[in-house]
Motif scaffolding. Structure first.
Motif, PDB file in Angstrom:
ATOM      1  N   ARG A  38       0.841  -1.190   0.000  1.00  0.00           N
ATOM      2  CA  ARG A  38       0.000   0.000   0.000  1.00  0.00           C
ATOM      3  C   ARG A  38       0.881   1.247   0.000  1.00  0.00           C
ATOM      4  NH1 ARG A  38      -5.441   0.656   2.689  1.00  0.00           N
ATOM      5  NH2 ARG A  38      -5.746   2.911   2.751  1.00  0.00           N
ATOM      6  N   GLY A  39       0.561   2.177  -0.869  1.00  0.00           N
ATOM      7  CA  GLY A  39       1.355   3.407  -0.940  1.00  0.00           C
ATOM      8  C   GLY A  39       2.627   3.255  -1.758  1.00  0.00           C
ATOM      9  N   GLY A  40       2.960   1.986  -2.164  1.00  0.00           N
ATOM     10  CA  GLY A  40       4.148   1.772  -2.991  1.00  0.00           C
ATOM     11  C   GLY A  40       3.799   2.027  -4.455  1.00  0.00           C
ATOM     12  N   ASP A  41       4.747   1.769  -5.347  1.00  0.00           N
ATOM     13  CA  ASP A  41       4.472   1.959  -6.769  1.00  0.00           C
ATOM     14  C   ASP A  41       3.439   0.940  -7.256  1.00  0.00           C
ATOM     15  OD1 ASP A  41       6.220   4.006  -6.883  1.00  0.00           O
ATOM     16  OD2 ASP A  41       7.880   2.809  -7.679  1.00  0.00           O
ATOM     17  N   ALA A  42       2.679   1.327  -8.261  1.00  0.00           N
ATOM     18  CA  ALA A  42       1.692   0.439  -8.859  1.00  0.00           C
ATOM     19  C   ALA A  42       2.138   0.081 -10.262  1.00  0.00           C
ATOM     20  CB  ALA A  42       0.333   1.112  -8.906  1.00  0.00           C
TER      21      ALA A  42
END
Lengths: 294, 222
Positions: free
Chosen positions: B183-187
């Motif tokens: 969560r909150g990391g790169d997608a």
């Protein structure tokens, strides 16, 4: 495409068209392509098939392991056999030729697969040459073969890993027999019987290549598969009907495949691959491939 | 839906649609990810690819795909020589990727002009393929449609924004898939399109400041 050959045969007979015309019309609708465009792709397939037959008959190709190659030319040149210099021996030579090209990393048409790619070109181009049949009729026959293969893919399988060799060279033989029966003037109903009469003879055929490679016995299974197709064509055009409907023959091929032990489905764990000589040759030749200079 | 031309085809270099044609297509897709022929590649072969790959030319087909050769290109046969002649450093190894991986699976770590990509791909039979992982992100790429892949900072509305850009450029979306590791990391986004997205669509996406990189991949089969 159709999921039942009985449906396709019924539609063709009802409209007074051939199975190839019926299949091409549906393919055009399914894929949003014109019939001419689809026939163009089949024309290119036929050119590649002819190229592979010719290349293989030169006789100089050898497979990665060195186990196969050169045998198509032996058959083509032979006059020793009871069927030498006939349509029959010509078809055998053509089937061997395409598979020798395949095993040597040459260009083929996977129809339905690379491992079963020799049967359809052998039967269709061999008969076309023997009977002086033009390319347009051969292209139509390829459409009929595609219809039969599509029904087999839908109801059973075209993969040796799933269904054994009956699903590869067996299906190829059924496709070739049906396609050639139409090409020689058979009715759609006779095409169905040709498929049944051919595939009944390949039920249970295992996939047992040495070392898991598409070489031995695959090359020869394409030749014997072509011979079975010729038998099916001969019987169907003589007016023989097969009592089990063609869709049921295809279904039971799928059922036999699903119940086949995994050793007999392309894993090299059984059949010819697991004979003492099969194991020894596979080991020696695989080592040879690994250490060979490129 | 099975097509006639799936059955009478593909035209391919033998001997195996899964071990040769499929392997070539995996190489072609991975080449697209780094935008051209990689200078370096580490190619790890799993299962049947490791066991029978050499006899089936799987190594040549993967290298050929990375070089940009298609499954019906006879240069596949000589791909390893061509690779050496061009001074490319491709290394092959055997490995076990995981117990439940498809039998015909490989992991490719490729490098071109400072970009590195690590990809897991499988050949499913009859020349069909699936890339299942790119740089640790789970993906599902088949190469049967033109595809956009991109990495973006994880932020609200990103999917809608990109879909909007593609709609403006008249590109019809077939599938869209978003995955992230945390969560909150790169997608990681994969977008399959009905038609090639074109340079202007790509440039518009690249222009978004939260998009870290984007690639458009040509279809390689199907």
């Amino acid at each position: 495409m159709y999921k039942s050959l009985a449906d396709a045969i019924r539609d063709a007979e009802a409209s007074g068209r051939t199975l190839s015309a019926t299949a091409l019309a549906l393919e055009s609708k399914d894929q949003g392509r014109t019939v001419e465009d689809i026939r163009g792709a089949l024309r290119r397939a036929l050119e590649v098939m002819r190229g592979a037959v010719e290349r293989g008959l030169e006789g100089d190709l050898r497979s990665a392991s060195g186990l196969v190659g050169g045998d198509a030319l032996l058959v083509a040149r032979s006059s020793a056999g009871p069927m030498s210099n006939t349509l029959f021996s010509d078809v055998l030579a053509r089937a061997l030729a395409v598979q020798e090209v395949n095993a040597a990393m040459g260009v083929i048409v996977a129809a339905p697969t690379a491992g079963g790619a020799g049967v359809l070109p052998a039967v269709l181009t061999g008969l076309a040459r023997n009977r002086g049949i033009g390319d347009e009729a051969v292209i139509d026959a390829l459409a009929t073969a595609g219809l039969i293969g599509a029904v087999v893919a839908e109801r059973a399988s075209l993969s040796g890993a799933e269904g054994g060799c009956q699903a590869e060279t067996g299906a190829a033989a059924g496709m070739a027999a049906g396609a050639a029966t139409e090409m020689l003037g058979g009715t759609p109903t006779q095409v169905g019987h040709a498929v049944s009469l051919t595939m009944q003879g390949t039920l249970g055929l295992v996939c047992d290549p040495l070392g898991g490679l598409v070489e031995l016995p695959c090359v020869f299974r394409n030749a014997t598969g072509s011979a079975l197709a010729l038998a099916g064509i001969e019987m169907a055009l003589a007016g023989i009907t097969f009592a089990i409907p063609v869709d049921e023959v295809i279904d039971v091929m799928g059922e036999i495949g699903r119940n086949m032990d995994v050793r007999y489905r392309e894993t090299a764990g059984g059949g010819l691959a697991a004979t003492p000589t099969g194991r020894r040759l596979a080991k020696e030749r695989l080592v040879q491939i690994r250490t060979a200079p490129r | 839906m099975v097509s006639l031309l799936d059955i009478i085809g593909p035209v391919m270099v033998g001997p195996s649609s899964s071990h040769t044609a499929g392997a070539c297509r995996i190489g072609l897709l991975v080449r697209g990810l780094v935008g051209g022929t990689p200078e370096k590649a580490r190619i790890e072969l799993h299962g049947s690819f490791a066991r029978t790959g050499e006899g089936h030319g799987t190594d040549k087909a993967l290298a050929g795909g990375l070089l940009g050769f298609r499954p019906d290109d006879e240069r596949l046969r000589d791909a390893l020589d061509i690779m050496e002649r061009e001074g490319l450093d491709y290394q092959f190894e055997k490995t076990t990727i995981s117990d439940d991986a498809h039998p015909n699976t490989c992991r490719l770590t490729v490098e071109r002009a400072g970009q590195i990509a690590t990809v897991i791909g499988s050949s499913l039979g009859a020349g069909r393929i699936r890339l299942s992982e790119i740089d640790g992100y789970p993906v599902e790429l088949t190469g049967t449609l033109p595809t956009i892949v991109l990495v973006a900072a994880d932020q609200k509305g990103s999917v809608a924004r990109i879909a909007g850009i593609l709609a403006e450029q008249s590109v019809n979306l077939a599938t869209m898939r978003l995955s992230r590791i945390e969560r909150g990391g790169d997608a990681f986004m994969t977008i399959e399109c009905d038609e090639p997205p074109g340079d202007s669509a790509r440039a518009a996406i690249e222009h978004l400041d939260w998009v870290k990189w984007v690639r458009t991949l040509d279809k390689v089969g199907g």
